[in-house]
Every structure is written in C-alpha cells, then in structure tokens.
Design a protein around this motif. Structure first.
Motif, PDB file in Angstrom:
ATOM      1  N   ASP A 294      -6.258  -1.793  12.050  1.00  0.00           N
ATOM      2  CA  ASP A 294      -5.391  -1.256  13.108  1.00  0.00           C
ATOM      3  C   ASP A 294      -4.298  -2.297  13.376  1.00  0.00           C
ATOM      4  O   ASP A 294      -4.400  -3.109  14.283  1.00  0.00           O
ATOM      5  N   THR A 295      -3.254  -2.259  12.564  1.00  0.00           N
ATOM      6  CA  THR A 295      -2.229  -3.310  12.622  1.00  0.00           C
ATOM      7  C   THR A 295      -1.502  -3.347  13.955  1.00  0.00           C
ATOM      8  O   THR A 295      -1.112  -4.414  14.424  1.00  0.00           O
ATOM      9  N   GLU A 296      -1.326  -2.193  14.570  1.00  0.00           N
ATOM     10  CA  GLU A 296      -0.619  -2.159  15.854  1.00  0.00           C
ATOM     11  C   GLU A 296      -1.421  -2.866  16.933  1.00  0.00           C
ATOM     12  O   GLU A 296      -0.881  -3.665  17.705  1.00  0.00           O
ATOM     13  N   GLN A 297      -2.740  -2.594  16.962  1.00  0.00           N
ATOM     14  CA  GLN A 297      -3.578  -3.242  17.968  1.00  0.00           C
ATOM     15  C   GLN A 297      -3.670  -4.739  17.718  1.00  0.00           C
ATOM     16  O   GLN A 297      -3.573  -5.544  18.654  1.00  0.00           O
ATOM     17  N   VAL A 298      -3.835  -5.121  16.459  1.00  0.00           N
ATOM     18  CA  VAL A 298      -3.903  -6.550  16.124  1.00  0.00           C
ATOM     19  C   VAL A 298      -2.621  -7.254  16.562  1.00  0.00           C
ATOM     20  O   VAL A 298      -2.658  -8.354  17.129  1.00  0.00           O
ATOM     21  N   SER A 299      -1.491  -6.618  16.323  1.00  0.00           N
ATOM     22  CA  SER A 299      -0.210  -7.215  16.708  1.00  0.00           C
ATOM     23  C   SER A 299      -0.120  -7.390  18.214  1.00  0.00           C
ATOM     24  O   SER A 299       0.341  -8.433  18.703  1.00  0.00           O
ATOM     25  N   GLU A 300      -0.545  -6.386  18.947  1.00  0.00           N
ATOM     26  CA  GLU A 300      -0.487  -6.467  20.414  1.00  0.00           C
ATOM     27  C   GLU A 300      -1.418  -7.555  20.939  1.00  0.00           C
ATOM     28  O   GLU A 300      -1.067  -8.291  21.875  1.00  0.00           O
ATOM     29  N   VAL A 301      -2.609  -7.673  20.335  1.00  0.00           N
ATOM     30  CA  VAL A 301      -3.540  -8.722  20.751  1.00  0.00           C
ATOM     31  C   VAL A 301      -2.956 -10.105  20.421  1.00  0.00           C
ATOM     32  O   VAL A 301      -3.066 -11.042  21.221  1.00  0.00           O
ATOM     33  N   LEU A 302      -2.312 -10.212  19.254  1.00  0.00           N
ATOM     34  CA  LEU A 302      -1.682 -11.478  18.884  1.00  0.00           C
ATOM     35  C   LEU A 302      -0.618 -11.883  19.892  1.00  0.00           C
ATOM     36  O   LEU A 302      -0.541 -13.042  20.303  1.00  0.00           O
ATOM     37  N   VAL A 303       0.225 -10.938  20.269  1.00  0.00           N
ATOM     38  CA  VAL A 303       1.281 -11.231  21.236  1.00  0.00           C
ATOM     39  C   VAL A 303       0.664 -11.714  22.542  1.00  0.00           C
ATOM     40  O   VAL A 303       1.150 -12.669  23.167  1.00  0.00           O
ATOM     41  N   SER A 304      -0.425 -11.063  22.958  1.00  0.00           N
ATOM     42  CA  SER A 304      -1.113 -11.473  24.185  1.00  0.00           C
ATOM     43  C   SER A 304      -1.679 -12.880  24.043  1.00  0.00           C
ATOM     44  O   SER A 304      -1.566 -13.708  24.956  1.00  0.00           O
ATOM     45  N   LEU A 305      -2.260 -13.173  22.888  1.00  0.00           N
ATOM     46  CA  LEU A 305      -2.824 -14.509  22.664  1.00  0.00           C
ATOM     47  C   LEU A 305      -1.754 -15.590  22.690  1.00  0.00           C
ATOM     48  O   LEU A 305      -1.956 -16.676  23.226  1.00  0.00           O
ATOM     49  N   LEU A 306      -0.600 -15.273  22.106  1.00  0.00           N
ATOM     50  CA  LEU A 306       0.469 -16.264  22.046  1.00  0.00           C
ATOM     51  C   LEU A 306       1.022 -16.600  23.422  1.00  0.00           C
ATOM     52  O   LEU A 306       1.672 -17.637  23.598  1.00  0.00           O
ATOM     53  N   SER A 307       0.798 -15.730  24.377  1.00  0.00           N
ATOM     54  CA  SER A 307       1.250 -16.011  25.749  1.00  0.00           C
ATOM     55  C   SER A 307       0.219 -16.845  26.507  1.00  0.00           C
ATOM     56  O   SER A 307       0.422 -17.159  27.681  1.00  0.00           O
ATOM     57  N   SER A 308      -0.883 -17.188  25.831  1.00  0.00           N
ATOM     58  CA  SER A 308      -1.970 -17.923  26.487  1.00  0.00           C
ATOM     59  C   SER A 308      -1.844 -19.428  26.332  1.00  0.00           C
ATOM     60  O   SER A 308      -2.790 -20.160  26.629  1.00  0.00           O
ATOM     61  N   ASN A 309      -0.708 -19.882  25.826  1.00  0.00           N
ATOM     62  CA  ASN A 309      -0.466 -21.315  25.664  1.00  0.00           C
ATOM     63  C   ASN A 309      -1.550 -21.967  24.807  1.00  0.00           C
ATOM     64  O   ASN A 309      -2.202 -22.929  25.204  1.00  0.00           O
ATOM     65  N   LEU A 310      -1.718 -21.439  23.587  1.00  0.00           N
ATOM     66  CA  LEU A 310      -2.726 -21.966  22.679  1.00  0.00           C
ATOM     67  C   LEU A 310      -2.338 -23.349  22.177  1.00  0.00           C
ATOM     68  O   LEU A 310      -1.170 -23.677  22.058  1.00  0.00           O
ATOM     69  N   SER A 311      -3.355 -24.135  21.857  1.00  0.00           N
ATOM     70  CA  SER A 311      -3.089 -25.435  21.237  1.00  0.00           C
ATOM     71  C   SER A 311      -2.711 -25.205  19.780  1.00  0.00           C
ATOM     72  O   SER A 311      -2.876 -24.105  19.238  1.00  0.00           O
ATOM     73  N   GLY A 312      -2.217 -26.254  19.127  1.00  0.00           N
ATOM     74  CA  GLY A 312      -1.855 -26.133  17.721  1.00  0.00           C
ATOM     75  C   GLY A 312      -3.030 -25.739  16.858  1.00  0.00           C
ATOM     76  O   GLY A 312      -2.917 -24.895  15.950  1.00  0.00           O
ATOM     77  N   GLU A 313      -4.198 -26.310  17.126  1.00  0.00           N
ATOM     78  CA  GLU A 313      -5.409 -25.988  16.362  1.00  0.00           C
ATOM     79  C   GLU A 313      -5.820 -24.539  16.590  1.00  0.00           C
ATOM     80  O   GLU A 313      -6.178 -23.827  15.641  1.00  0.00           O
ATOM     81  N   GLU A 314      -5.749 -24.100  17.845  1.00  0.00           N
ATOM     82  CA  GLU A 314      -6.119 -22.713  18.156  1.00  0.00           C
ATOM     83  C   GLU A 314      -5.152 -21.728  17.512  1.00  0.00           C
ATOM     84  O   GLU A 314      -5.561 -20.674  17.006  1.00  0.00           O
ATOM     85  N   LEU A 315      -3.877 -22.064  17.524  1.00  0.00           N
ATOM     86  CA  LEU A 315      -2.873 -21.189  16.907  1.00  0.00           C
ATOM     87  C   LEU A 315      -3.146 -21.039  15.410  1.00  0.00           C
ATOM     88  O   LEU A 315      -3.062 -19.935  14.856  1.00  0.00           O
ATOM     89  N   THR A 316      -3.504 -22.126  14.763  1.00  0.00           N
ATOM     90  CA  THR A 316      -3.829 -22.083  13.331  1.00  0.00           C
ATOM     91  C   THR A 316      -5.049 -21.216  13.070  1.00  0.00           C
ATOM     92  O   THR A 316      -5.070 -20.420  12.120  1.00  0.00           O
ATOM     93  N   ILE A 317      -6.069 -21.354  13.902  1.00  0.00           N
ATOM     94  CA  ILE A 317      -7.285 -20.543  13.749  1.00  0.00           C
ATOM     95  C   ILE A 317      -6.957 -19.055  13.890  1.00  0.00           C
ATOM     96  O   ILE A 317      -7.423 -18.222  13.107  1.00  0.00           O
ATOM     97  N   VAL A 318      -6.133 -18.719  14.884  1.00  0.00           N
ATOM     98  CA  VAL A 318      -5.763 -17.323  15.117  1.00  0.00           C
ATOM     99  C   VAL A 318      -5.069 -16.749  13.886  1.00  0.00           C
ATOM    100  O   VAL A 318      -5.412 -15.668  13.397  1.00  0.00           O
TER     101      VAL A 318
END
Length: 315
Positions: A40-64
């Motif tokens: 479900d590419t649309e849902q994955v994209s929306e979840v990604l956008v939400s995650l990116l607004s969570s101020n992830l660390s560099g390591e967390e961003l790489t894992i995502v």
C-alpha cells in the motif's frame, strides 16, 4: 499494526510509541511492523511523512528508509513511494536518506535503471537531482547504468545550478575517465547541443578535460563565448587545463582567443611562460619598438650655424 489499520490509527499509535525511550532494536522492530509491507504505497508514504515530522535522529532516519526500501519492495513500489515523497517538503538530509536507501547495492542494473528513469521522468529540483545522482554514483556502476541515468537527466531542462551538480558528480572517484568521456558525448549530442554555459562548466572541471579527446574538446570550446567568461571561470579553466592532454590544450588555443585577459595563468603549448607574462612582454616590446622607430625618424640637432660659412675675419 494490523493489515486493516487505517493511516490515522497507525500514525496515532506511532506518536505514542515514539515518545518512549526506545532502544535501537526496539525502534527497528516497530518500523518492521509498520513499514515492512510496502504494497500500500500511499499509506506507507503518508506514514513516512508523519515519521519525518517526528524529528528522527540520523540513525533512526536510516533505519526507517532501509526498512521501506528493502529487498522485498518492488521497483514499482519504491518508485511510487519516492514520487509521493517528492511531493513533501523534505530536507537535504531526508532526501539523501531516501535516495541512498532506494539506490542501494541490492538493486540489479536493470532495477537501478528502471527506478532512476521513473524518478527522473518527473520534474525534480536541483536539490532532488543532486540527491538522486549522488546516491546512484556513490559506488562504481556499469556503463549501461551510467548512460541510461545521464540520458534521463539530460532529457529534462536543466538549470545552470543543476548542470553544475552533474559536473560535480563526474568528479567522483567512482566514475572512471572513460565514463566521463561517455557523459560528455551525451551532453554534446543532446537536443540543441551543448550550451555556452554548459561548455564553460565542463571546461572548469580538471577531470573532464583530462578525460576527453581533442575532438570532444573542440566541440566544447567552440561554443564558449570568451567575452562572457568571468575572471573566476577563466582562472578555473586555466587551472583545469594544467594536466589536460596536449590535443585538448591545442583545441583550446585554436577555438578561443587566449589573450582576452581571463586566461592569464595558462601556459600555451608552444611557450614556457604564461599568457599574462607573454602578453606583457609583447606589449613592452611593442612600446620599445615604437620608441626606437620614433627616435630614428626625429631630425638631428646641433648642425652647422647659419651665414656664408666663410673663415673668420683675418683668416
């Protein structure tokens, strides 16, 4: 995180979970549960956008990103997710993470080409273009991948800033001299040919000038307008020519007036001194010749006095 969970339910749960102090292993487990299925590419994209607004660390961003762009994701799914992500306002770090994960070493040449063509088939910003080609050429690639990628790049209108990014990537240690020559051929043969600005940009790259032959150099230098070359670019071109083959230097000297004043540090192939010194020497010689000629043409002073020229009285 069941298969029938809505995007709103997933993002709400993630907001709560990410408030906890998760270990790297725990964070990875959560991302696997949420993002491993990319169908479900649309849902994955929306979840990604939400995650990116969570101020992830560099390591967390790489894992995502590694979770989303895994070996299990198809090229079509990755292309759709990337396309959706480009509609978001991503930072440079986020763009780099997206494309580094997407174009990792697990892709075959055919998959790399397909994904690159898919991404580059839509208008991309200079920042996005830079992130794409940097991610693709961060390791050695085949000639087929190189040619297909840069063909796709050149099919869209490029700003001067974007073309500068292309030339900068050519300076990478992962791209061979033969491959640089191939890219220059693509630039020269593109619709409308190479522009003066693009030619000037190519000519400022030492690696480009060291990689091309005399025929290619002639094509590049032929369209450069010397009167429009800045002092900065003139200096860069002169420096780039230092280790260039003789045939490239000869093409430079044949196609451009090297005495215009912007190539003063360049040393011509038939000279042991640079253009600036040579021009000064020629000017001084011309002045000296003029002064000598003028002195030779002047009337002599101190000749015989007037009168009959007879002997003094009593002589």
């Amino acid at each position: 995180f069941t298969s029938d969970a809505s995007t709103e339910e997933i993002t709400a749960a993630l907001d709560t979970i990410l408030e906890a102090d998760l270990s790297t292993e725990q964070f990875s487990a959560v991302m696997d549960a949420v993002l491993a299925d990319t169908s479900d590419t649309e849902q994955v994209s929306e979840v990604l956008v939400s995650l990116l607004s969570s101020n992830l660390s560099g390591e967390e961003l790489t894992i995502v990103m590694d979770t989303v762009f895994s070996a299990e994701a198809s090229v079509e799914e990755m292309g759709a997710i990337v396309e959706n992500m480009l509609d978001s306002d991503l930072s440079s770090a986020e763009l780099e993470a997206v494309f580094t994960a997407a174009f990792d070493g697990d892709l075959s040449d055919a998959e790399t080409i397909s994904l690159a063509e898919d991404v580059l088939s839509q208008p991309v910003s200079t920042e996005e273009l830079t992130a794409v080609i940097t991610a693709i050429f961060d390791e050695v690639v085949s000639d087929e991948v190189l040619a297909s990628t840069f063909t796709a790049v050149l099919e869209q209108p490029l700003t001067q800033e974007a073309f500068t990014a292309v030339v900068n990537v050519l300076e990478s240690d992962t791209i061979s001299s033969d491959q640089v020559s191939q890219v220059v051929d693509l630039v020269i043969s593109q619709d409308g040919g190479v522009s003066a600005d693009q030619a000037t940009e190519l000519a400022t790259s030492p690696k480009v000038l060291e990689s091309i032959d005399g025929s290619q150099a002639t094509e590049v230098f032929d369209v450069i307008v010397v009167s429009e070359v800045t002092a900065e670019d003139g200096l860069a071109i002169s420096q780039a020519l230092v280790d260039a083959p003789t045939e490239v230097k000869e093409a430079f000297e044949e196609e451009l007036n090297i005495f215009e004043g912007v190539f003063d540090i360049y040393v011509p192939t038939d000279s042991g001194i640079n253009v600036g010194v040579r021009r000064t020497f020629v000017a001084v010689t011309a002045i000296a010749t003029t002064l000598t000629t003028a002195a030779g043409a002047a009337p002599l002073s101190g000749g015989s006095s007037g009168g009959s020229g007879g002997s003094p009285a009593g002589g």
